[in-house]
Design a protein around this motif. Structure first.
Motif, PDB file in Angstrom:
ATOM      1  N   UNK A   1      -5.051   9.034  10.628  1.00 16.22           N
ATOM      2  CA  UNK A   1      -4.350  10.036   9.654  1.00 16.22           C
ATOM      3  C   UNK A   1      -2.975  10.482  10.338  1.00 16.22           C
ATOM      4  N   UNK A   2      -3.030  10.839  11.625  1.00 18.17           N
ATOM      5  CA  UNK A   2      -1.763  11.104  12.316  1.00 18.17           C
ATOM      6  C   UNK A   2      -0.481   9.879  12.061  1.00 18.17           C
ATOM      7  N   UNK A   3      -1.202   8.520  12.256  1.00 18.77           N
ATOM      8  CA  UNK A   3      -0.047   7.521  12.202  1.00 18.77           C
ATOM      9  C   UNK A   3       0.420   7.312  11.029  1.00 18.77           C
ATOM     10  N   UNK A   4      -0.427   7.803   9.888  1.00 14.04           N
ATOM     11  CA  UNK A   4      -0.157   7.299   8.424  1.00 14.04           C
ATOM     12  C   UNK A   4      -0.078   8.758   7.389  1.00 14.04           C
ATOM     13  N   UNK A   5       0.990   9.599   7.618  1.00 14.26           N
ATOM     14  CA  UNK A   5       1.074  10.872   6.924  1.00 14.26           C
ATOM     15  C   UNK A   5       1.553  10.533   5.562  1.00 14.26           C
ATOM     16  N   UNK A   6       0.885  11.358   4.634  1.00 14.45           N
ATOM     17  CA  UNK A   6       1.261  11.310   3.323  1.00 14.45           C
ATOM     18  C   UNK A   6       0.621   9.862   2.581  1.00 14.45           C
ATOM     19  N   UNK A   7      -0.612   9.586   3.238  1.00 13.86           N
ATOM     20  CA  UNK A   7      -1.244   8.135   2.560  1.00 13.86           C
ATOM     21  C   UNK A   7      -2.566   8.528   2.074  1.00 13.86           C
TER      22      UNK A   7
ATOM     23  N   UNK B   1       0.744  -1.255  -0.040  1.00 12.59           N
ATOM     24  CA  UNK B   1       0.072   0.075  -0.055  1.00 12.59           C
ATOM     25  C   UNK B   1       0.627   1.669  -0.059  1.00 12.59           C
ATOM     26  N   UNK B   2       0.419   2.124  -0.733  1.00 11.86           N
ATOM     27  CA  UNK B   2       1.136   3.496  -0.994  1.00 11.86           C
ATOM     28  C   UNK B   2       0.361   4.676  -0.499  1.00 11.86           C
ATOM     29  N   UNK B   3      -0.859   4.648  -1.265  1.00  9.36           N
ATOM     30  CA  UNK B   3      -1.917   5.782  -1.264  1.00  9.36           C
ATOM     31  C   UNK B   3      -3.495   5.227  -1.021  1.00  9.36           C
TER      32      UNK B   3
ATOM     33  N   UNK C   1       7.096  12.359  -6.229  1.00 12.98           N
ATOM     34  CA  UNK C   1       8.109  13.147  -6.196  1.00 12.98           C
ATOM     35  C   UNK C   1       8.062  14.068  -4.642  1.00 12.98           C
ATOM     36  N   UNK C   2       7.043  13.423  -3.907  1.00 10.86           N
ATOM     37  CA  UNK C   2       6.864  13.739  -2.571  1.00 10.86           C
ATOM     38  C   UNK C   2       6.486  15.291  -2.349  1.00 10.86           C
TER      39      UNK C   2
END
Length: 312
Positions: free
Chosen positions: A94-100, A77-79, A183-184
Motif C-alpha cells: 500500500x505504501x509503495x502504491x498510493x492511490x491504487x 494498471x490504474x486501480x 479527478x484525483x
C-alpha cells in the motif's frame, strides 16, 4: 472506443459479479483475481473471463505478496478494487502504491466496520444501509471515503436479498466513482466518534435469546441469517432448529406465557411463538437436519402447544 483495461478486481463473493460485468462493458476490466478455494465464484469467473477475454488469477494466501507484485507489473494498471476479498493487502505494498487500492465496503462507514456489515445492518434493524468505497490503508475499513451511497433497509429484506441489491448498487455507482478517481479525489476522513467494528458472527450472534428479544428483533435476526446460516438457531428437547422465515402476527395475543412458549401449532393457524415483552411471532419456515419445512410440520417431531423453545 478501444478498451483501456486498467482495473483489477480482487473478489470472493457473487456480490462482485455485476460490477465485474459493468467494468468490462466500460472497457476498463483487465484482471479478475479470486481465492483458489472458492469453487462457486471460480465457476462464474472462469466462464466470464473466457468469454470476455480478460485475465484470471487464482489467488493463494501463502503467495499473496508474490501474486500482488505480479498484478502491479501490469503496464496499464490504474486501480485495484477489492470486493469482499478475504485477505488484507500488505502494508508495504500500500505504501509503495498510493492511490491504487480501493475497497468496496457493503455497509455504511464508519458505523458498520467489520467482516459482515450486511448481517449487522439487518440484525440491528438499521433504517438504511449502502456502499462505502474507501482508500485501503493499513488498518481495516479506516481509509478515507471516496464515495458513499445509501439505500433504505426494509424490514422484510433477507441477507441474500440485500446482498443482491448492494451488488447492483456497486455496479451502478462505478461511473461516478471512476470520475472522482480520475479527478484525483482524495476522499473524506472517517469520523472516529461514529465508528463501530463488528467481528465475524459467532454462534451466539446467530442464536435466538427468547428471554431478551421481542418479535421484531427476532425477525431481524432471522432475516440476517437467511440464507447463509440457514436461519437463526433455537432448540427444543435437544433438537437443533433454525428459523428461516418468520412474520409478525396480525392479531397479537395477550399471553402470560414465558418467551419461547408455543402458543399455537397446527396446519391452519401455523406455528406461533411467544416472544419477549408480550409479542408474538409466526414461524413460517424452519430448517432441521431432516430438511426445510413449514413451521407447523414440527408437529411430526412431537412438539405441542405449551412447550418451549430454548435459547442456546
Amino acid at each position: 472506443m478501444n478498451p483501456i483495461r486498467d482495473i483489477v478486481i480482487l473478489c470472493n463473493n457473487r456480490m462482485a459479479f455485476p460490477a465485474i460485468q459493468t467494468l468490462h462493458s466500460l472497457g476498463r476490466l483487465h484482471t479478475i483475481a479470486v481465492p483458489a478455494e472458492n469453487e462457486d465464484v471460480k465457476a462464474f469467473c472462469s466462464v466470464f473471463a473466457t468469454k470476455a477475454g480478460v485475465n484470471l488469477i487464482w489467488m493463494e494466501k501463502t503467495k499473496l505478496n508474490i501474486q500482488l507484485q505480479e498484478i502491479l507489473r501490469i503496464s496499464s494498471l490504474k486501480y485495484v478494487f477489492t470486493m469482499t476479498f478475504p485477505w488484507k493487502i500488505p502494508g508495504e505494498i500500500i505504501e509503495k502504491h498510493p492511490d491504487m487500492f480501493y475497497n468496496f465496503h457493503y455497509g455504511l462507514l464508519p458505523e458498520m466496520r467489520g467482516a459482515d456489515p450486511v448481517f449487522e445492518s439487518i440484525r440491528k434493524q438499521k433504517q438504511e444501509t449502502g456502499i462505502s468505497v474507501h482508500v485501503i490503508e493499513k488498518e481495516i475499513d479506516k481509509g478515507k471515503i471516496i464515495l458513499k451511497k445509501t439505500m433504505p433497509l426494509h424490514t422484510d429484506l433477507t441477507h441474500g436479498m440485500l446482498c443482491t441489491s448492494l451488488s447492483y448498487l456497486a455496479s451502478y455507482i462505478l461511473p461516478e466513482l471512476l470520475t472522482l478517481l480520475s479527478m484525483n479525489d482524495k476522499g473524506v476522513l472517517q469520523d472516529e466518534n461514529l465508528a463501530a467494528y463488528y467481528k465475524k458472527p459467532t454462534i451466539s450472534d446467530v442464536s435466538i435469546q427468547w428471554e431478551k428479544q421481542d418479535s421484531k428483533s427476532i425477525q431481524a435476526l432471522v432475516n440476517a441469517c437467511n440464507p447463509w446460516n440457514k436461519g437463526a438457531y433455537t432448540q427444543w428437547n435437544g433438537l437443533n432448529i433454525r428459523l428461516l422465515e418468520v412474520s409478525q402476527t396480525n392479531s397479537p395475543l395477550s399471553s402470560t406465557k414465558a418467551p419461547g412458549t408455543i402458543l399455537e401449532i397446527d396446519e391452519n393457524k401455523g406455528l406461533i411463538i411467544q416472544c419477549y415483552n408480550n409479542t408474538q411471532l409466526r414461524i413460517n419456515t424452519v430448517y432441521t437436519e431432516e430438511g426445510f419445512m413449514s413451521g407447523h410440520k414440527l408437529l411430526a417431531f412431537g412438539i405441542k402447544n405449551g412447550e418451549q423453545f430454548a435459547s442456546l
